[in-house]
Design a protein around this motif. Structure first.
Motif, PDB file in Angstrom:
ATOM      1  N   ALA A  35     -20.590   3.640 -49.366  1.00  0.00           N
ATOM      2  CA  ALA A  35     -19.890   2.971 -48.264  1.00  0.00           C
ATOM      3  C   ALA A  35     -20.313   1.507 -48.192  1.00  0.00           C
ATOM      4  CB  ALA A  35     -20.190   3.673 -46.946  1.00  0.00           C
ATOM      5  N   ASN A  36     -19.471   0.696 -47.594  1.00  0.00           N
ATOM      6  CA  ASN A  36     -19.756  -0.736 -47.588  1.00  0.00           C
ATOM      7  C   ASN A  36     -19.455  -1.379 -46.235  1.00  0.00           C
ATOM      8  OD1 ASN A  36     -20.604  -3.164 -48.791  1.00  0.00           O
ATOM      9  ND2 ASN A  36     -18.493  -3.736 -49.260  1.00  0.00           N
ATOM     10  N   PRO A  37     -20.070  -0.878 -45.151  1.00  0.00           N
ATOM     11  CA  PRO A  37     -19.913  -1.608 -43.894  1.00  0.00           C
ATOM     12  C   PRO A  37     -20.615  -2.960 -43.995  1.00  0.00           C
ATOM     13  CG  PRO A  37     -21.613   0.054 -43.678  1.00  0.00           C
ATOM     14  CD  PRO A  37     -20.980   0.272 -45.018  1.00  0.00           C
ATOM     15  N   GLU A  38     -20.118  -3.938 -43.278  1.00  0.00           N
ATOM     16  CA  GLU A  38     -20.749  -5.258 -43.299  1.00  0.00           C
ATOM     17  C   GLU A  38     -21.995  -5.215 -42.407  1.00  0.00           C
ATOM     18  OE1 GLU A  38     -19.283  -9.384 -41.563  1.00  0.00           O
ATOM     19  OE2 GLU A  38     -18.276  -8.926 -43.466  1.00  0.00           O
ATOM     20  N   MET A  39     -23.166  -5.350 -43.013  1.00  0.00           N
ATOM     21  CA  MET A  39     -24.414  -5.234 -42.283  1.00  0.00           C
ATOM     22  C   MET A  39     -24.871  -6.586 -41.759  1.00  0.00           C
ATOM     23  SD  MET A  39     -26.558  -2.436 -44.522  1.00  0.00           S
ATOM     24  CE  MET A  39     -27.919  -2.474 -43.355  1.00  0.00           C
ATOM     25  N   TRP A  40     -25.350  -6.599 -40.524  1.00  0.00           N
ATOM     26  CA  TRP A  40     -25.863  -7.783 -39.846  1.00  0.00           C
ATOM     27  C   TRP A  40     -27.247  -7.476 -39.282  1.00  0.00           C
ATOM     28  CZ3 TRP A  40     -23.027 -12.367 -38.169  1.00  0.00           C
ATOM     29  CH2 TRP A  40     -21.700 -12.424 -38.629  1.00  0.00           C
ATOM     30  N   ILE A  41     -28.062  -8.506 -39.162  1.00  0.00           N
ATOM     31  CA  ILE A  41     -29.297  -8.413 -38.400  1.00  0.00           C
ATOM     32  C   ILE A  41     -29.084  -9.157 -37.090  1.00  0.00           C
ATOM     33  CG2 ILE A  41     -31.744  -9.007 -38.273  1.00  0.00           C
ATOM     34  CD1 ILE A  41     -31.160  -6.804 -40.287  1.00  0.00           C
ATOM     35  N   LEU A  42     -29.451  -8.494 -35.984  1.00  0.00           N
ATOM     36  CA  LEU A  42     -29.319  -9.087 -34.664  1.00  0.00           C
ATOM     37  C   LEU A  42     -30.696  -9.485 -34.151  1.00  0.00           C
ATOM     38  CD1 LEU A  42     -26.964  -6.399 -33.061  1.00  0.00           C
ATOM     39  CD2 LEU A  42     -26.369  -8.245 -34.640  1.00  0.00           C
ATOM     40  N   GLY A  43     -30.728 -10.406 -33.200  1.00  0.00           N
ATOM     41  CA  GLY A  43     -32.016 -10.762 -32.636  1.00  0.00           C
ATOM     42  C   GLY A  43     -31.917 -11.727 -31.480  1.00  0.00           C
ATOM     43  N   SER A  44     -33.007 -11.775 -30.714  1.00  0.00           N
ATOM     44  CA  SER A  44     -33.133 -12.755 -29.634  1.00  0.00           C
ATOM     45  C   SER A  44     -34.463 -13.486 -29.742  1.00  0.00           C
ATOM     46  CB  SER A  44     -33.035 -12.048 -28.270  1.00  0.00           C
ATOM     47  OG  SER A  44     -34.033 -11.042 -28.151  1.00  0.00           O
ATOM     48  N   SER A  45     -35.100 -13.362 -30.914  1.00  0.00           N
ATOM     49  CA  SER A  45     -36.366 -14.039 -31.175  1.00  0.00           C
ATOM     50  C   SER A  45     -36.346 -14.526 -32.618  1.00  0.00           C
ATOM     51  CB  SER A  45     -37.543 -13.094 -30.941  1.00  0.00           C
ATOM     52  OG  SER A  45     -37.549 -12.065 -31.922  1.00  0.00           O
ATOM     53  N   LEU A  46     -37.483 -15.031 -33.087  1.00  0.00           N
ATOM     54  CA  LEU A  46     -37.551 -15.553 -34.448  1.00  0.00           C
ATOM     55  C   LEU A  46     -37.657 -14.440 -35.484  1.00  0.00           C
ATOM     56  CD1 LEU A  46     -39.931 -18.600 -33.888  1.00  0.00           C
ATOM     57  CD2 LEU A  46     -37.450 -18.422 -33.566  1.00  0.00           C
ATOM     58  N   PHE A  47     -38.093 -13.252 -35.080  1.00  0.00           N
ATOM     59  CA  PHE A  47     -38.281 -12.150 -36.028  1.00  0.00           C
ATOM     60  C   PHE A  47     -36.983 -11.816 -36.750  1.00  0.00           C
ATOM     61  CE2 PHE A  47     -38.222  -7.679 -37.188  1.00  0.00           C
ATOM     62  CZ  PHE A  47     -39.420  -7.533 -37.880  1.00  0.00           C
ATOM     63  N   GLY A  48     -35.909 -11.643 -35.992  1.00  0.00           N
ATOM     64  CA  GLY A  48     -34.634 -11.292 -36.607  1.00  0.00           C
ATOM     65  C   GLY A  48     -34.146 -12.352 -37.560  1.00  0.00           C
ATOM     66  N   ALA A  49     -34.355 -13.619 -37.218  1.00  0.00           N
ATOM     67  CA  ALA A  49     -33.945 -14.715 -38.099  1.00  0.00           C
ATOM     68  C   ALA A  49     -34.694 -14.650 -39.422  1.00  0.00           C
ATOM     69  CB  ALA A  49     -34.198 -16.050 -37.413  1.00  0.00           C
ATOM     70  N   GLN A  50     -35.986 -14.393 -39.353  1.00  0.00           N
ATOM     71  CA  GLN A  50     -36.799 -14.295 -40.560  1.00  0.00           C
ATOM     72  C   GLN A  50     -36.366 -13.120 -41.426  1.00  0.00           C
ATOM     73  OE1 GLN A  50     -40.516 -13.995 -38.504  1.00  0.00           O
ATOM     74  NE2 GLN A  50     -40.850 -16.202 -38.412  1.00  0.00           N
ATOM     75  N   LEU A  51     -36.078 -11.982 -40.779  1.00  0.00           N
ATOM     76  CA  LEU A  51     -35.689 -10.787 -41.529  1.00  0.00           C
ATOM     77  C   LEU A  51     -34.316 -10.967 -42.170  1.00  0.00           C
ATOM     78  CD1 LEU A  51     -36.671  -7.898 -42.183  1.00  0.00           C
ATOM     79  CD2 LEU A  51     -35.273  -7.117 -40.258  1.00  0.00           C
ATOM     80  N   ALA A  52     -33.361 -11.494 -41.413  1.00  0.00           N
ATOM     81  CA  ALA A  52     -32.025 -11.716 -41.965  1.00  0.00           C
ATOM     82  C   ALA A  52     -32.082 -12.665 -43.151  1.00  0.00           C
ATOM     83  CB  ALA A  52     -31.100 -12.264 -40.887  1.00  0.00           C
ATOM     84  N   ALA A  53     -32.911 -13.707 -43.047  1.00  0.00           N
ATOM     85  CA  ALA A  53     -33.053 -14.661 -44.150  1.00  0.00           C
ATOM     86  C   ALA A  53     -33.667 -13.994 -45.374  1.00  0.00           C
ATOM     87  CB  ALA A  53     -33.911 -15.842 -43.705  1.00  0.00           C
ATOM     88  N   ALA A  54     -34.704 -13.192 -45.161  1.00  0.00           N
ATOM     89  CA  ALA A  54     -35.395 -12.539 -46.280  1.00  0.00           C
ATOM     90  C   ALA A  54     -34.498 -11.529 -46.988  1.00  0.00           C
ATOM     91  CB  ALA A  54     -36.666 -11.856 -45.782  1.00  0.00           C
ATOM     92  N   PHE A  55     -33.654 -10.834 -46.221  1.00  0.00           N
ATOM     93  CA  PHE A  55     -32.791  -9.798 -46.787  1.00  0.00           C
ATOM     94  C   PHE A  55     -31.440 -10.352 -47.247  1.00  0.00           C
ATOM     95  CE2 PHE A  55     -34.776  -5.871 -44.495  1.00  0.00           C
ATOM     96  CZ  PHE A  55     -35.946  -6.080 -45.213  1.00  0.00           C
ATOM     97  N   GLY A  56     -31.152 -11.618 -46.961  1.00  0.00           N
ATOM     98  CA  GLY A  56     -29.878 -12.196 -47.358  1.00  0.00           C
ATOM     99  C   GLY A  56     -28.699 -11.571 -46.637  1.00  0.00           C
ATOM    100  N   LEU A  57     -28.846 -11.384 -45.320  1.00  0.00           N
ATOM    101  CA  LEU A  57     -27.798 -10.763 -44.514  1.00  0.00           C
ATOM    102  C   LEU A  57     -27.300 -11.747 -43.452  1.00  0.00           C
ATOM    103  CD1 LEU A  57     -29.384  -7.229 -43.912  1.00  0.00           C
ATOM    104  CD2 LEU A  57     -27.484  -7.791 -45.445  1.00  0.00           C
ATOM    105  N   PRO A  58     -26.089 -11.571 -42.964  1.00  0.00           N
ATOM    106  CA  PRO A  58     -25.618 -12.406 -41.861  1.00  0.00           C
ATOM    107  C   PRO A  58     -26.436 -12.130 -40.604  1.00  0.00           C
ATOM    108  CG  PRO A  58     -24.030 -10.673 -42.357  1.00  0.00           C
ATOM    109  CD  PRO A  58     -25.050 -10.626 -43.440  1.00  0.00           C
ATOM    110  N   TYR A  59     -26.499 -13.127 -39.718  1.00  0.00           N
ATOM    111  CA  TYR A  59     -27.404 -13.082 -38.583  1.00  0.00           C
ATOM    112  C   TYR A  59     -26.664 -13.417 -37.303  1.00  0.00           C
ATOM    113  CZ  TYR A  59     -31.356 -14.538 -35.604  1.00  0.00           C
ATOM    114  OH  TYR A  59     -32.258 -14.688 -34.587  1.00  0.00           O
ATOM    115  N   ALA A  60     -26.914 -12.641 -36.248  1.00  0.00           N
ATOM    116  CA  ALA A  60     -26.310 -12.895 -34.936  1.00  0.00           C
ATOM    117  C   ALA A  60     -27.415 -13.016 -33.903  1.00  0.00           C
ATOM    118  CB  ALA A  60     -25.354 -11.767 -34.554  1.00  0.00           C
TER     119      ALA A  60
END
Length: 336
Positions: A158-183
């Motif tokens: 399956a190929n749902p479009e995966m995103w990382i969500l966040g309200s702190s810096l942790f989510g930004a770091q994780l989305a960047a490391a995994f190469g995923l879109p970020y909200a």
């Protein structure tokens, strides 16, 4: 061109019902599709009388069935509440039913208090690495790469479009490391917005899913024909937010004239700070504030949200917001 999306908490209004809230969500999704919204997300919250999207994957199916082309998904699934295999199966099923239209945004907060979190899952993982590990496990199920030793059915391939969500810096770091879109959840937690976006863009590593950073940020919109009417509409969400922050979550109340002023200078200032990423007003006011937000953040997509008591007024607000984003997009194209 900056795209625009909608986050709907599927509000249950005072005097209303869950059934009516879900019917309104389906109608609103079809309306958003007609207005050119890119995607329509619902979020996982539990134990809250005013939010009807707790069974998030079920609600996503309901909305996808009511629409034809708009992307529909979770913004998000609170992964600590679930076994990754279960989410792979749920969103694998959704992807099979509505191919090319399903989004899977992932958050690490429980979406509730600790009491509800314990009821959601047998054990609560306190390891700080649990969320990244769960994201990797979920990706493995979709990739069907054999790393887990289990084939998710549905889910494998399956190929749902995966995103990382966040309200702190942790989510930004994780989305960047995994190469995923970020909200980023700036619609209720705006403080770290600029820093989080900067970290995400600076540290982004291209992946098989995404070649370059793609960022979205939350923004409240309460639009009406006049500034005064919009201010009145916004008072419903203001009341609900204050009730939530004071430990008394409630169904979405009807608007109250002068509510913000009734909080006093200190209370109004706190509310204004938390909801600083907002546009409340007439078409001209909303357009100016959306334009300023896009210019400030440079986001690829604005994730609008608005809890308005009257359903017809909410649809009208979305129409005004979409028209504003269309005008911003026209200016961007001319500038390019």
């Amino acid at each position: 061109m900056t795209h625009y999306a909608l986050l709907d908490l599927v509000p249950v209004v005072e005097g209303g019902s869950v059934g009516q809230a879900l019917a309104n969500a389906a109608d609103l999704a079809a309306h958003a599709e007609e207005l050119g919204f890119t995607r329509y997300w619902v979020a996982e919250h539990h134990g809250m009388r005013g939010i009807a999207s707790a069974a998030t994957s079920v609600v996503v199916a309901h909305l996808a069935a009511a629409t034809k082309t708009i992307r529909v998904g979770a913004g998000g699934i609170m992964l600590p509440n679930h076994a990754p295999l279960a989410i792979a199966e749920q969103f694998g099923t959704l992807d099979a039913l509505f191919p090319g239209r399903i989004d899977l945004g992932l958050g690490r907060a429980p979406g509730s208090d600790q009491r509800v979190a314990r009821a959601m899952r047998r054990t609560l993982e306190t390891d700080a690495n649990a969320f990244p590990q769960d994201v990797l496990e979920l990706q493995s199920y979709f990739a069907d790469d054999g790393q887990t030793g289990i084939v998710a059915t549905p889910g494998a391939g399956a190929n749902p479009e995966m995103w990382i969500l966040g309200s702190s810096l942790f989510g930004a770091q994780l989305a960047a490391a995994f190469g995923l879109p970020y909200a980023f959840a700036s619609h209720f937690a705006p403080d770290a917005l600029d820093q989080a976006l900067a970290i995400y863009r600076r540290d982004f590593r291209p992946s098989a899913r995404l070649a370059k950073p793609y960022a979205m940020a939350g923004f409240n919109v309460f639009a009406a024909d006049t500034d005064a009417e919009a201010e009145l509409l916004a008072s419903s969400q203001q009341q609900a937010f204050v009730s939530l922050r004071t430990g008394n979550p409630r169904q979405l109340p009807p608007p109250v004239a002068g509510y913000r002023e009734s909080l006093g200078i200190h209370g109004a200032a706190i509310l204004d700070q938390v909801l600083s990423c907002s546009a409340t007003g007439s078409p001209a006011t909303v357009r100016a504030k959306l334009d300023a937000f896009v210019a400030r953040t440079g986001v690829d997509e604005v994730l609008m949200t608005s809890a308005i008591f009257d359903h017809a007024a909410r649809k009208h607000s979305l129409s005004i917001a979409a028209a504003a984003m269309g005008q911003i997009g026209t200016r961007e194209r001319r500038a390019a």
